[in-house]
Design a protein around this motif. Structure first.
Motif, PDB file in Angstrom:
ATOM      1  N   LEU A  29       0.871  -1.165   0.000  1.00 48.39           N
ATOM      2  CA  LEU A  29       0.000   0.000   0.000  1.00 48.39           C
ATOM      3  C   LEU A  29       0.910   1.217   0.000  1.00 48.39           C
ATOM      4  CD1 LEU A  29      -2.944   0.930   0.100  1.00 48.39           C
ATOM      5  CD2 LEU A  29      -2.766   0.942   2.590  1.00 48.39           C
ATOM      6  N   ARG A  30       0.827   2.004  -1.057  1.00 49.98           N
ATOM      7  CA  ARG A  30       1.666   3.203  -1.178  1.00 49.98           C
ATOM      8  C   ARG A  30       0.791   4.409  -1.470  1.00 49.98           C
ATOM      9  NH1 ARG A  30       7.609   2.722  -2.584  1.00 49.98           N
ATOM     10  NH2 ARG A  30       8.112   0.575  -2.081  1.00 49.98           N
ATOM     11  N   CYS A  34       4.303  14.547  -1.119  1.00 49.55           N
ATOM     12  CA  CYS A  34       4.909  15.713  -1.739  1.00 49.55           C
ATOM     13  C   CYS A  34       6.359  15.827  -1.270  1.00 49.55           C
ATOM     14  CB  CYS A  34       4.127  16.966  -1.356  1.00 49.55           C
ATOM     15  SG  CYS A  34       4.833  18.494  -2.027  1.00 49.55           S
ATOM     16  N   LYS A  35       7.272  16.003  -2.211  1.00 43.01           N
ATOM     17  CA  LYS A  35       8.692  16.160  -1.864  1.00 43.01           C
ATOM     18  C   LYS A  35       9.002  17.553  -1.335  1.00 43.01           C
ATOM     19  CE  LYS A  35      10.931  12.759  -4.836  1.00 43.01           C
ATOM     20  NZ  LYS A  35      11.938  12.610  -5.909  1.00 43.01           N
ATOM     21  N   CYS A  36       8.105  18.498  -1.555  1.00 43.34           N
ATOM     22  CA  CYS A  36       8.344  19.867  -1.084  1.00 43.34           C
ATOM     23  C   CYS A  36       7.854  20.090   0.344  1.00 43.34           C
ATOM     24  CB  CYS A  36       7.697  20.869  -2.031  1.00 43.34           C
ATOM     25  SG  CYS A  36       8.527  20.966  -3.624  1.00 43.34           S
ATOM     26  N   CYS A  37       6.622  19.676   0.626  1.00 41.32           N
ATOM     27  CA  CYS A  37       6.062  19.955   1.955  1.00 41.32           C
ATOM     28  C   CYS A  37       5.840  18.704   2.803  1.00 41.32           C
ATOM     29  CB  CYS A  37       4.772  20.759   1.831  1.00 41.32           C
ATOM     30  SG  CYS A  37       3.365  19.823   1.203  1.00 41.32           S
ATOM     31  N   GLY A  38       5.997  17.512   2.202  1.00 43.82           N
ATOM     32  CA  GLY A  38       5.871  16.275   2.956  1.00 43.82           C
ATOM     33  C   GLY A  38       4.449  15.779   3.160  1.00 43.82           C
ATOM     34  N   GLU A  57       6.538  11.623  -4.681  1.00 38.88           N
ATOM     35  CA  GLU A  57       7.044  10.254  -4.758  1.00 38.88           C
ATOM     36  C   GLU A  57       6.019   9.307  -4.150  1.00 38.88           C
ATOM     37  OE1 GLU A  57      10.526   9.954  -2.247  1.00 38.88           O
ATOM     38  OE2 GLU A  57       9.572  11.172  -0.693  1.00 38.88           O
ATOM     39  N   TRP A  58       6.095   8.016  -4.543  1.00 40.52           N
ATOM     40  CA  TRP A  58       5.279   6.974  -3.915  1.00 40.52           C
ATOM     41  C   TRP A  58       6.017   6.500  -2.676  1.00 40.52           C
ATOM     42  CZ3 TRP A  58       0.455   6.199  -5.273  1.00 40.52           C
ATOM     43  CH2 TRP A  58       0.037   6.457  -6.581  1.00 40.52           C
ATOM     44  N   VAL A  59       5.336   6.490  -1.524  1.00 38.27           N
ATOM     45  CA  VAL A  59       5.940   6.072  -0.264  1.00 38.27           C
ATOM     46  C   VAL A  59       5.114   4.932   0.321  1.00 38.27           C
ATOM     47  CG1 VAL A  59       6.546   6.808   2.080  1.00 38.27           C
ATOM     48  CG2 VAL A  59       6.872   8.381   0.157  1.00 38.27           C
ATOM     49  N   ARG A  60       5.810   3.901   0.767  1.00 42.69           N
ATOM     50  CA  ARG A  60       5.130   2.732   1.333  1.00 42.69           C
ATOM     51  C   ARG A  60       4.439   3.097   2.647  1.00 42.69           C
ATOM     52  NH1 ARG A  60       7.394  -3.384   1.465  1.00 42.69           N
ATOM     53  NH2 ARG A  60       5.419  -4.320   2.080  1.00 42.69           N
ATOM     54  N   GLU A  95      -2.263   5.787   9.180  1.00 49.05           N
ATOM     55  CA  GLU A  95      -1.262   6.455  10.020  1.00 49.05           C
ATOM     56  C   GLU A  95      -0.644   7.647   9.308  1.00 49.05           C
ATOM     57  OE1 GLU A  95       1.567   3.473  11.291  1.00 49.05           O
ATOM     58  OE2 GLU A  95       0.343   2.984  13.055  1.00 49.05           O
ATOM     59  N   GLU A  96      -0.574   7.576   7.980  1.00 48.45           N
ATOM     60  CA  GLU A  96       0.015   8.667   7.187  1.00 48.45           C
ATOM     61  C   GLU A  96      -0.909   9.872   7.055  1.00 48.45           C
ATOM     62  OE1 GLU A  96       1.826   4.836   6.452  1.00 48.45           O
ATOM     63  OE2 GLU A  96      -0.253   5.442   6.163  1.00 48.45           O
ATOM     64  N   GLY A  97      -2.161   9.738   7.518  1.00 50.87           N
ATOM     65  CA  GLY A  97      -3.098  10.859   7.503  1.00 50.87           C
ATOM     66  C   GLY A  97      -4.095  10.844   6.362  1.00 50.87           C
ATOM     67  N   VAL A  98      -3.893   9.993   5.360  1.00 52.08           N
ATOM     68  CA  VAL A  98      -4.857   9.923   4.260  1.00 52.08           C
ATOM     69  C   VAL A  98      -6.006   9.001   4.654  1.00 52.08           C
ATOM     70  CG1 VAL A  98      -3.125  10.389   2.494  1.00 52.08           C
ATOM     71  CG2 VAL A  98      -3.674   8.026   3.079  1.00 52.08           C
ATOM     72  N   ARG A  99      -7.109   9.127   3.949  1.00 51.98           N
ATOM     73  CA  ARG A  99      -8.276   8.276   4.196  1.00 51.98           C
ATOM     74  C   ARG A  99      -8.570   7.437   2.967  1.00 51.98           C
ATOM     75  NH1 ARG A  99     -11.509  13.174   6.982  1.00 51.98           N
ATOM     76  NH2 ARG A  99     -10.319  13.178   8.925  1.00 51.98           N
TER      77      ARG A  99
END
Length: 137
Positions: A29-30, A34-38, A57-60, A95-99
């Protein structure tokens, strides 16, 4: 990953959506970050809603989250879901904040609780499509 019989509509495998589901097919699951603001984002898109950057970028993902909300569908509006009713589409806050809009595998609607910890589990529904479902953690 487990393959199951699946007779419901499938996601369109094109553009950034295809990239998301390609990761799922690999058992990951990725989400875009954003590489600028995270800032993490989902559903996938080219531009960051926070800072308007196109650099990402895609982050796991950890695959862990909690139930944010759900609804019980007693009468399906699409014929493919008719035999599944009643069912409960669930929104999981990762945990990353997305839904993520998804379904639970091991939890009937009457046992759902806001804040319930959950963990992703992938199910191959066709040779090309693997969907992220969730189980109680």
């Amino acid at each position: 990953m487990t393959e199951i019989a699946y007779d419901k509509p499938l996601p369109a495998l094109e553009g950034l959506s295809k990239e998301f589901y390609d990761w799922c097919r690999q058992g990951e699951l990725r989400f875009q970050r954003c590489k600028c603001c995270g800032t993490f984002r989902h559903v996938p898109r080219e531009i960051c809603a926070q800072c308007s950057s196109f650099d990402w970028e895609w982050v796991r993902s950890s695959g862990k989250g909690t139930i944010f909300t759900w609804t019980v569908v007693a009468r399906a509006l699409h014929p493919a879901f008719g035999n599944a009713a009643p069912y409960a589409p669930v929104v999981v806050e990762m945990e990353e904040g997305v839904r993520v809009l998804t379904q639970m595998l091991d939890c009937p609607p009457e046992e759902l609780k806001i804040g319930m910890p959950v963990q992703v589990e992938f199910r191959a529904v066709t040779d090309a499509v693997t969907l992220p479902y969730f189980r109680r953690a």
